[in-house]
Design a protein around this motif. Structure first.
Motif, short mmCIF file in Angstrom:
data_model
loop_
_atom_site.label_atom_id
_atom_site.label_comp_id
_atom_site.label_asym_id
_atom_site.label_seq_id
_atom_site.Cartn_x
_atom_site.Cartn_y
_atom_site.Cartn_z
N LEU A 175 47.64 46.46 42.95
CA LEU A 175 47.28 45.82 42.01
C LEU A 175 45.56 45.94 42.42
O LEU A 175 44.70 45.53 43.64
N TYR A 176 45.45 44.62 41.25
CA TYR A 176 43.57 44.88 40.97
C TYR A 176 43.81 43.02 40.58
O TYR A 176 43.75 43.15 39.65
N TRP A 177 42.90 42.81 41.22
CA TRP A 177 42.71 41.77 41.76
C TRP A 177 41.55 40.45 41.68
O TRP A 177 40.64 41.44 41.85
N ILE A 178 41.62 39.28 40.28
CA ILE A 178 39.94 39.15 40.08
C ILE A 178 40.35 37.56 39.80
O ILE A 178 40.83 36.99 39.22
N GLY A 179 39.53 36.88 40.92
CA GLY A 179 39.75 35.66 40.81
C GLY A 179 38.02 34.82 40.47
O GLY A 179 36.76 35.57 40.99
N ILE A 180 37.69 34.21 39.48
CA ILE A 180 36.27 33.02 39.64
C ILE A 180 36.75 31.28 38.86
O ILE A 180 37.60 31.31 38.97
N GLY A 181 36.05 31.22 39.51
CA GLY A 181 35.61 29.79 39.19
C GLY A 181 34.90 29.66 37.77
O GLY A 181 34.17 30.06 37.17
N GLY A 200 32.91 26.15 41.63
CA GLY A 200 32.13 27.43 41.20
C GLY A 200 31.74 28.30 42.24
O GLY A 200 33.03 28.94 43.17
N HIS A 201 30.45 28.91 42.85
CA HIS A 201 30.73 30.00 43.76
C HIS A 201 30.56 28.98 45.05
O HIS A 201 29.61 29.19 45.41
N THR A 202 32.06 29.13 46.15
CA THR A 202 31.80 28.44 47.44
C THR A 202 32.93 29.11 48.37
O THR A 202 33.95 29.70 47.89
N TRP A 203 32.76 28.43 48.92
CA TRP A 203 33.79 29.20 49.92
C TRP A 203 35.43 28.49 49.74
O TRP A 203 36.43 28.51 50.23
N ARG A 204 35.11 27.09 49.25
CA ARG A 204 36.60 26.21 48.48
C ARG A 204 37.19 27.23 47.86
O ARG A 204 38.58 26.83 47.96
N ASN A 205 36.74 28.03 46.67
CA ASN A 205 37.51 29.04 46.46
C ASN A 205 37.91 29.63 46.76
O ASN A 205 38.98 30.64 47.40
N TRP A 206 37.36 31.09 47.81
CA TRP A 206 37.36 31.73 48.58
C TRP A 206 38.05 31.89 49.05
O TRP A 206 39.32 32.36 49.93
#
Length: 379
Positions: A323-329, A360-366
């Motif tokens: 697995l090589y997983w990429i996630g971004i807002g 965006g760049h938030t803990w909500r996403n992470w």
């Protein structure tokens, strides 16, 4: 009347989560001229940061009642872990009636949870629980003992079973406390494991700031204000000495010490570290997760780790991985950098899973990324 108002102030409930998932906030401040609330449940606004213009939490006005209590009621909120602060006559502070706070870099904010959906993973449920320990390990490469947070799954202490390991890395301004506090790692993993959605695993959450032995206030340098970026943060030193961490974990915990049972993932700076560690040690991890990752080194970053990037990525691909997983807002300031990196991988024929979310760049996403990736590990 003053005593009556004071007595009533002691009975204040804030925040009060209603059955319809709206929330009322209250603050006793009879002499204040204005009180506002700011939090990530409000519409976002553009704000200037050290990383450029980013989305930030909006503001709303509270209204003072006849007892000197300021009140604001939100609309119906979706399931989520939210944070907020009060602004009293221009001064930002926490809610004195809410003892539940988190620290992100040097900012402390209150939190509350609207349950349901994915937010149920963030709450402590009536399930078996893992153990969270703060350990110290020797890092010969960095010349110091260093602090690390370790999550072991439910039942670890009473079994002889060996487990896989996820190395979970924080972002700039974070430390070994970030993922366990802001990321709700133990709650997420307890709930996923109890539901049979994730394999029981050990999670190692190290400090990625190589000049620190521990989080501010927890190490030998005592109490000092945390900084967003500290020296040597992204110069290759951390990546080059990461095997000190793996050696400690594999010497002190019952693990399966092979590539198929090692995963590494991280957010922002931790995603940067993840990308470079996993290709610098290209036959070490079968699972890689980049959460809103910074990607390429700055021009002044000349460490050995950053040489031959394309060649080591090729070696990593040739060695194989699961697995090589990429996630971004979609509104993340690193969106374009991730797009360019995916184009590089596409050109190489290097396969990856890609998830694009709102925000965006938030803990909500992470937090969501961790809850999505954990079930994919060690299958």
């Amino acid at each position: 009347m003053a005593q009556e108002a004071l007595f009533r102030a002691q009975q204040i409930i804030s925040p009060e989560v209603h059955d319809d998932s709206s929330v009322t906030f209250r603050l006793f401040a009879p002499n204040a001229e204005s009180v506002q609330i700011t939090g990530d449940f409000l519409p976002t606004v553009k704000m200037e940061t050290p990383m450029g213009q980013m989305d930030g939490p909006g503001k709303a006005d509270l209204v003072k009642d006849e007892n000197g209590v300021w009140v604001y009621k939100s609309g119906v909120l979706k399931p989520e872990l939210y944070n907020y602060s009060f602004i009293i006559d221009g001064f930002t502070t926490t809610d004195p009636n809410n003892p539940f706070l988190i620290r992100d870099v040097a900012s402390a904010t209150n939190i509350f949870i609207i349950g349901g959906g994915h937010a149920d993973l963030f709450e402590v449920q009536d399930v078996a629980h893992g153990t969270v320990a703060r350990r110290w390990y020797d890092s010969p490469g960095l010349g110091m003992d260093r602090r690390i947070t370790i999550y072991t799954p439910p039942g670890y202490e009473n079994s002889n079973e060996k487990f896989p390991v996820l190395y979970l890395l924080h972002g700039a301004g974070g430390d070994e406390e970030a993922w366990i506090n802001l990321g709700r790692t133990s709650q997420i993993m307890d709930n996923l494991i109890a539901a049979g959605k994730a394999k029981p695993m050990i999670i190692a959450m190290p400090n990625g700031n190589v000049i620190q032995d521990a989080a501010p206030g927890e190490g030998s340098t005592g109490f000092y204000k945390p900084q967003f970026m500290v020296p040597k943060t992204m110069d290759g030193t951390y990546e080059a000495n990461f095997m000190d961490i793996i050696k400690f974990v594999e010497s002190n915990y019952r693990v399966i010490p092979d590539k198929a049972h090692r995963a590494i993932a991280g957010l922002s700076m931790g995603g940067y570290h993840t990308m470079h560690i996993s290709r610098y040690y290209p036959n070490t991890f079968d699972y890689v997760g980049l959460f809103s990752a910074a990607i390429m080194p700055r021009e002044d970053a000349t460490g050995k780790v950053y040489s031959n990037i394309d060649e080591t990525l090729q070696t990593q691909m040739d060695n194989g991985y699961k697995l090589y997983w990429i996630g971004i807002g979609k509104t993340d300031f690193l969106y374009d950098a991730n797009k360019e990196f995916r184009e590089k991988l596409d050109g190489m024929g290097m396969k990856y899973d890609y998830v694009e979310t709102e925000g965006g760049h938030t803990w909500r996403n992470w937090r969501v990324y961790l809850s999505q990736v954990a079930p994919l590990l060690f299958k």
